[in-house]
Write an enzyme that holds these catalytic residues in place. Structure first.
Site, short mmCIF file in Angstrom:
data_model
loop_
_atom_site.label_atom_id
_atom_site.label_comp_id
_atom_site.label_asym_id
_atom_site.label_seq_id
_atom_site.Cartn_x
_atom_site.Cartn_y
_atom_site.Cartn_z
N LYS A 117 -23.03 48.81 -20.48
CA LYS A 117 -24.38 49.25 -20.13
C LYS A 117 -24.90 50.32 -21.12
O LYS A 117 -24.21 50.71 -22.04
CB LYS A 117 -24.39 49.79 -18.69
CG LYS A 117 -24.01 48.72 -17.67
CD LYS A 117 -24.95 47.52 -17.73
CE LYS A 117 -24.73 46.53 -16.60
NZ LYS A 117 -23.45 45.83 -16.63
C1 LIG Z 1 -28.06 42.86 -13.08
C2 LIG Z 1 -26.77 43.48 -12.61
N1 LIG Z 1 -26.66 43.85 -11.33
C3 LIG Z 1 -25.54 44.43 -10.88
C4 LIG Z 1 -24.46 44.66 -11.69
C5 LIG Z 1 -23.24 45.28 -11.12
O1 LIG Z 1 -22.92 46.49 -11.72
P1 LIG Z 1 -21.39 47.00 -11.71
O2 LIG Z 1 -20.63 46.17 -12.68
O3 LIG Z 1 -21.48 48.44 -12.13
O4 LIG Z 1 -20.90 46.85 -10.33
C6 LIG Z 1 -24.54 44.30 -13.03
C7 LIG Z 1 -23.40 44.50 -13.94
O5 LIG Z 1 -23.26 43.84 -14.94
C8 LIG Z 1 -25.72 43.68 -13.51
O6 LIG Z 1 -25.84 43.31 -14.79
#
Ligand SMILES: Cc1ncc(COP(=O)(O)O)c(C=O)c1O
Length: 371
Positions: free
Chosen positions: A183
């Site tokens: 990210k």
């Molecule tokens: C659009 C989106 N939503 C939710 C998430 C979930 O985030 P995390 O991996 O921190 O749980 C991601 C992670 O790639 C994402 O790209």
């Protein structure tokens, strides 16, 4: 030849020192670093929001749904093009994800597609700022107000994205971020939720940690269920070093993306990503019509890999996964999401890249597109 991954976190000595300090401090889980990171995020986002740190973006989304009592019998509108977590969290709380198609160029859902999908059961809309490109929020919020549904923004990919020159997260509604290593900034794993309503922030804090509430004397009560979704101070310490670097990271991402737009060959079988003011360029995703080129995506990926370029795939359309086919969705439902899912390639884009790296990728793309 150096291999170029599609992404790489920028971690330096300052992050390493910050981690070492926390490890040596004797307090390594949620503590002063998390509190400081939450405040720094709230200051960055502005608009008077409160920020709660979570152990992932997924947890933040799940907590947002739970805090608004969204569950069995409810529907949540989500884009068919996103990471699976966007829809999975809706299932997790017992509600039903209702997919909508996305725009082919922005890869984002639109107010028009959402308007057609709202039913008497719709409780929330969950727009995703795909690859850091801001969703057109104004018409979406207007629609949500008109139809009395909540907007929960999935801004996992969009810390630092701006909409109408305000940081994403400043609307006051629940807006969730991710700090996974690919990210815009990272805490290794981690996430956050920005929200204006103090009562809701208090409830979210309970849901984040076993449902526990403490009074001024330190007495503990558990008025409702809560999970285990807290961030550690080790992670927050990394975030505290990363956050001040975010705007520079994004400026670098933008420069690299502009260079891609300049150098990538114009080819009928390739679709380059849309740019808009405020884009944070979390990813650089192109579409390639592999069939028109007489090839397949695995063959194209292998040919790029042979040139030291490791492209990614973000993402197959969510409704085509078995879990969602069992809910009655299937191929043909959302043509843009399916086309993106079948044709997408994520080209390398991360702050430590040089313009010459972009040129190397563009040359490889040019060769492969003209073969
Ligand atoms: C659009 C989106 N939503 C939710 C998430 C979930 O985030 P995390 O991996 O921190 O749980 C991601 C992670 O790639 C994402 O790209």
């Amino acid at each position: 030849m150096q291999t170029l991954p599609f992404t790489r976190p920028t971690i330096g000595e300052a992050e390493q020192r910050a981690v070492a300090e926390v490890l040596a401090s004797g307090w390594i889980t949620t503590g002063p670093k998390v509190a400081a990171f939450e405040q720094a995020l709230a200051d960055y986002i502005g608009g008077g929001v409160r920020v709660l740190a979570f152990n992932s973006g997924t947890s933040a989304l799940e907590a947002a749904l739970l805090a608004h009592d969204i569950g069995p019998g409810d529907e949540v509108i989500v884009p068919a093009m996103s990471f699976a977590a966007t829809a999975n969290v809706v299932l997790r709380v017992g509600a039903r994800p209702r997919f909508v198609d996305v725009d082919l160029h922005s890869r984002n859902l639109t107010a028009a597609s959402v308007a057609r999908a709202i039913t008497g059961h719709t409780r929330a809309i969950m727009p995703v700022h795909f690859a850091g490109l801001p969703v057109d929020l104004e018409p979406l919020y207007a629609l949500a107000r008109e139809r009395s549904v909540l907007v929960i923004e999935d801004a996992a990919q969009a810390l630092g994205t701006r909409y109408l020159d305000r940081p994403v997260g400043a609307t006051g509604n629940p807006v969730c971020f991710s700090f996974h290593p690919n990210k815009n900034i990272t805490t290794i794993e981690g996430g956050a939720l920005a929200i204006a309503d103090p009562g809701m922030a208090r409830r979210l804090a309970r849901i984040r940690f076993h449902g526990i509430e403490k009074d001024a004397e330190g007495n503990i009560e558990v008025p409702e269920w809560g999970g285990k979704m807290n961030l550690s101070d080790v992670s927050a310490a990394i975030g505290l070093v990363q956050l001040p670097r975010l705007d520079d990271f994004i400026a670098r991402r933008r420069a690299l993306a502009l260079h891609y737009a300049h150098c990538l060959p114009r080819h009928g079988a390739a679709l380059v990503p849309q740019d808009l003011p405020g884009h944070s360029w979390h990813m650089y995703c192109v579409c390639v019509d592999f069939a028109a080129l007489g090839t397949t995506r695995p063959a194209f990926l292998s040919a790029l890999a042979a040139r030291g370029i490791l492209a990614g795939i973000h993402y197959p359309a969510i409704h085509t996964f078995g879990l969602y086919r069992r809910l009655g969705y299937g191929p043909g439902d959302f043509p843009n999401a399916e086309r993106i899912g079948a044709q997408t390639l994520t080209l390398p884009l991360f702050p430590a890249m040089e313009l010459a790296d972009v040129e190397r990728v563009c040359e490889a793309m040019s060769n492969l597109l003209s073969e």
